[in-house]
Design a protein around this motif. Structure first.
Motif, PDB file in Angstrom:
ATOM      1  N   SER A 210      71.295 -28.347  45.397  1.00  0.00           N
ATOM      2  CA  SER A 210      71.445 -28.640  46.827  1.00  0.00           C
ATOM      3  C   SER A 210      72.165 -29.971  46.973  1.00  0.00           C
ATOM      4  O   SER A 210      71.928 -30.907  46.206  1.00  0.00           O
ATOM      5  CB  SER A 210      70.079 -28.698  47.523  1.00  0.00           C
ATOM      6  N   VAL A 211      73.085 -30.036  47.939  1.00  0.00           N
ATOM      7  CA  VAL A 211      73.852 -31.246  48.222  1.00  0.00           C
ATOM      8  C   VAL A 211      73.453 -31.729  49.604  1.00  0.00           C
ATOM      9  O   VAL A 211      73.676 -31.047  50.605  1.00  0.00           O
ATOM     10  CB  VAL A 211      75.370 -30.968  48.168  1.00  0.00           C
ATOM     11  N   LEU A 212      72.853 -32.913  49.668  1.00  0.00           N
ATOM     12  CA  LEU A 212      72.292 -33.412  50.918  1.00  0.00           C
ATOM     13  C   LEU A 212      72.845 -34.790  51.260  1.00  0.00           C
ATOM     14  O   LEU A 212      72.936 -35.672  50.396  1.00  0.00           O
ATOM     15  CB  LEU A 212      70.768 -33.493  50.836  1.00  0.00           C
TER      16      LEU A 212
ATOM     17  N   LEU B   7      75.021 -42.049  51.581  1.00  0.00           N
ATOM     18  CA  LEU B   7      74.632 -41.678  50.224  1.00  0.00           C
ATOM     19  C   LEU B   7      74.405 -40.172  50.161  1.00  0.00           C
ATOM     20  O   LEU B   7      73.685 -39.591  50.972  1.00  0.00           O
ATOM     21  CB  LEU B   7      73.349 -42.405  49.811  1.00  0.00           C
ATOM     22  N   ILE B   8      75.033 -39.538  49.173  1.00  0.00           N
ATOM     23  CA  ILE B   8      74.916 -38.093  48.973  1.00  0.00           C
ATOM     24  C   ILE B   8      74.004 -37.850  47.774  1.00  0.00           C
ATOM     25  O   ILE B   8      74.144 -38.505  46.735  1.00  0.00           O
ATOM     26  CB  ILE B   8      76.293 -37.453  48.735  1.00  0.00           C
ATOM     27  N   THR B   9      73.072 -36.933  47.926  1.00  0.00           N
ATOM     28  CA  THR B   9      72.112 -36.615  46.871  1.00  0.00           C
ATOM     29  C   THR B   9      72.304 -35.181  46.418  1.00  0.00           C
ATOM     30  O   THR B   9      72.317 -34.273  47.245  1.00  0.00           O
ATOM     31  CB  THR B   9      70.663 -36.784  47.377  1.00  0.00           C
ATOM     32  N   ILE B  10      72.461 -34.989  45.128  1.00  0.00           N
ATOM     33  CA  ILE B  10      72.556 -33.639  44.554  1.00  0.00           C
ATOM     34  C   ILE B  10      71.305 -33.411  43.730  1.00  0.00           C
ATOM     35  O   ILE B  10      70.993 -34.203  42.828  1.00  0.00           O
ATOM     36  CB  ILE B  10      73.813 -33.456  43.681  1.00  0.00           C
TER      37      ILE B  10
ATOM     38  N   VAL C  80      82.974 -34.842  52.270  1.00  0.00           N
ATOM     39  CA  VAL C  80      82.857 -34.975  50.811  1.00  0.00           C
ATOM     40  C   VAL C  80      81.682 -34.153  50.287  1.00  0.00           C
ATOM     41  O   VAL C  80      81.788 -33.516  49.235  1.00  0.00           O
ATOM     42  CB  VAL C  80      82.700 -36.461  50.419  1.00  0.00           C
ATOM     43  N   ALA C  81      80.567 -34.160  51.030  1.00  0.00           N
ATOM     44  CA  ALA C  81      79.411 -33.352  50.622  1.00  0.00           C
ATOM     45  C   ALA C  81      79.779 -31.875  50.560  1.00  0.00           C
ATOM     46  O   ALA C  81      79.374 -31.154  49.641  1.00  0.00           O
ATOM     47  CB  ALA C  81      78.250 -33.578  51.588  1.00  0.00           C
TER      48      ALA C  81
END
Length: 410
Positions: free
Chosen positions: A266-268, A63-66, A247-248
């Motif tokens: 921020s992309v985490l 899972l990517i969090t922006i 992808v991040a």
């Protein structure tokens, strides 16, 4: 013989402590408070880290969090800040949402936008939770199941459909399954399509409670707020879990380009979320534990002061022991043993007190502190060493007393 004397020193130290129980307790109080504070604080930090790690495991490491890049610790306590845990000066935009959703490597994404207002029915109103604008992919992204009905679907976009958290449904309608019931929000009627099962945690936030949240379509939230609803987070999942970092990175580049080359976000990935949170928590835990550790130092000074007073009161006893053959080394060992017992006993009582504090917090709050045996051993060991070190000066003073002068003492 040495073994006999060592046992005798411990026995003598215990006898002296029992003979002045209240004084011994207050002597140990600084050590007790210090050890209890250090263990409790470190346990809270470790518990939060494990909770967040558990969340990442539940959500999936892919899972990517922006999030907005200028998140600042919140001090206002408003609803938006409770959702994210931070005060957001520059939220994400619809353009950011579009950049993420159209990326070729992303299989699903969902924004989370807060819209203020009060939801009302004919008999109740909702002002203690959140209204969140989001997309149909949210439920699958956070692996949250439905208790009744369905989550938002693509056909619900642009319509006044709503999904409720498990707690708010009863607050608004005084029933557990208000499917098909309606409420008013921003002057418009919304129809309840589904009820979530209880959230055990709110994704990537320790403050918010999605059980008290109302979820409506993202474009409806933007329309009601005239595109001013702040988006505090975008969740995305890659098509290939093995390419999460790739992808991040692509999302980061695309968002930088969309922002004209600047940051502001921020992309985490899941592991980065854990690492960044753990780093902050470790720093805060060390800082607060260091402050609490000062009480350990104060406790050691207390042991030294009280031991000095005790030696003054027991001068005649020291003289008698020396008169019957006790050496300076044996007198030194006796009082060193007594101060060591005070330090160790204070550490043990502090550890037990910390355990009770942790049990109370787990029972009465959402925090789940975790006591590590390493910190218990370390804190208790420090208290023992502290007792020995701070007992050295009084013990040396006792050992150096001349027997004749000591016997003359009243």
């Amino acid at each position: 013989m040495n073994r006999f004397w060592r046992y005798g020193h411990l026995k003598s130290g215990l006898h002296a402590i029992r003979g002045a129980k209240m004084r011994s307790f207050w002597t140990m109080s600084g050590v007790i408070i210090g050890v209890a504070s250090v263990i409790s604080i470190v346990s809270i930090g470790e518990g939060i880290k494990q909770q967040i790690s558990g969340q990442i495991h539940h959500l999936g490491k892919d899972l990517i969090t922006i999030r907005p890049g200028d998140l600042q610790p919140d001090s206002k306590g408003d609803s938006l800040s409770q959702l994210s845990g931070f005060s957001i000066n520059s939220p994400l935009t619809q353009k950011d949402v579009a950049v993420v959703s159209t990326n070729k490597g992303v299989s699903a994404s969902a924004p989370l936008a807060f819209i203020g207002g009060v939801a009302t029915t004919s008999t109740s109103h909702h002002n203690s939770g959140f209204v969140v604008g989001t997309d149909p992919a949210l439920a699958s992204l956070i692996n949250q199941s439905m208790a009744y009905g369905d989550f938002l679907e693509n056909s619900d976009q642009g319509t006044n459909a709503a999904v409720l958290g498990s707690s708010i449904s009863e607050q608004l309608f005084d029933e557990d399954v208000p499917l098909g019931r309606s409420f008013t929000f921003h002057g418009q009627k919304f129809i309840v399509h589904g009820i979530f099962n209880e959230f055990n945690f709110t994704p990537l936030s320790q403050q918010a409670n999605f059980n008290n949240a109302i979820f409506i379509p993202y474009n409806v939230a933007e329309s009601l707020s005239k595109t001013t609803a702040p988006t505090y987070e975008i969740l995305a999942r890659p098509k290939n879990p093995d390419e999460t970092n790739k992808v991040a990175g692509e999302l980061n580049k695309a968002l930088v380009a969309a922002h004209g080359g600047s940051g502001g976000f921020s992309v985490l990935t899941g592991s980065q979320n854990v690492a960044s949170t753990s780093a902050v928590l470790d720093l805060l835990t060390r800082l607060v534990a260091g402050v609490a550790g000062i009480s350990l130092l104060v406790g050691g000074i207390g042991i030294m002061n009280v031991m000095m007073v005790s030696i003054g009161e027991r001068t005649r006893e020291i003289g008698i022991r020396k008169a019957v053959g006790a050496t300076n080394r044996q007198i030194l060992s006796q009082f060193m043993a007594e101060s060591a017992i005070l330090g160790l006993a204070g550490g043990a009582i502090g550890a037990v007190l910390a355990g009770l504090v942790v049990i109370g917090m787990r029972a009465a709050t959402d925090l789940q502190p975790v006591i590590s045996w390493k910190i218990v051993v370390l804190a208790t060991g420090i208290s023992l060493v502290e007792g020995i070190l701070f007992g050295t000066v009084p013990a040396l003073k006792a050992a150096r007393k001349a027997p004749i002068e000591a016997l003359r003492s009243e």
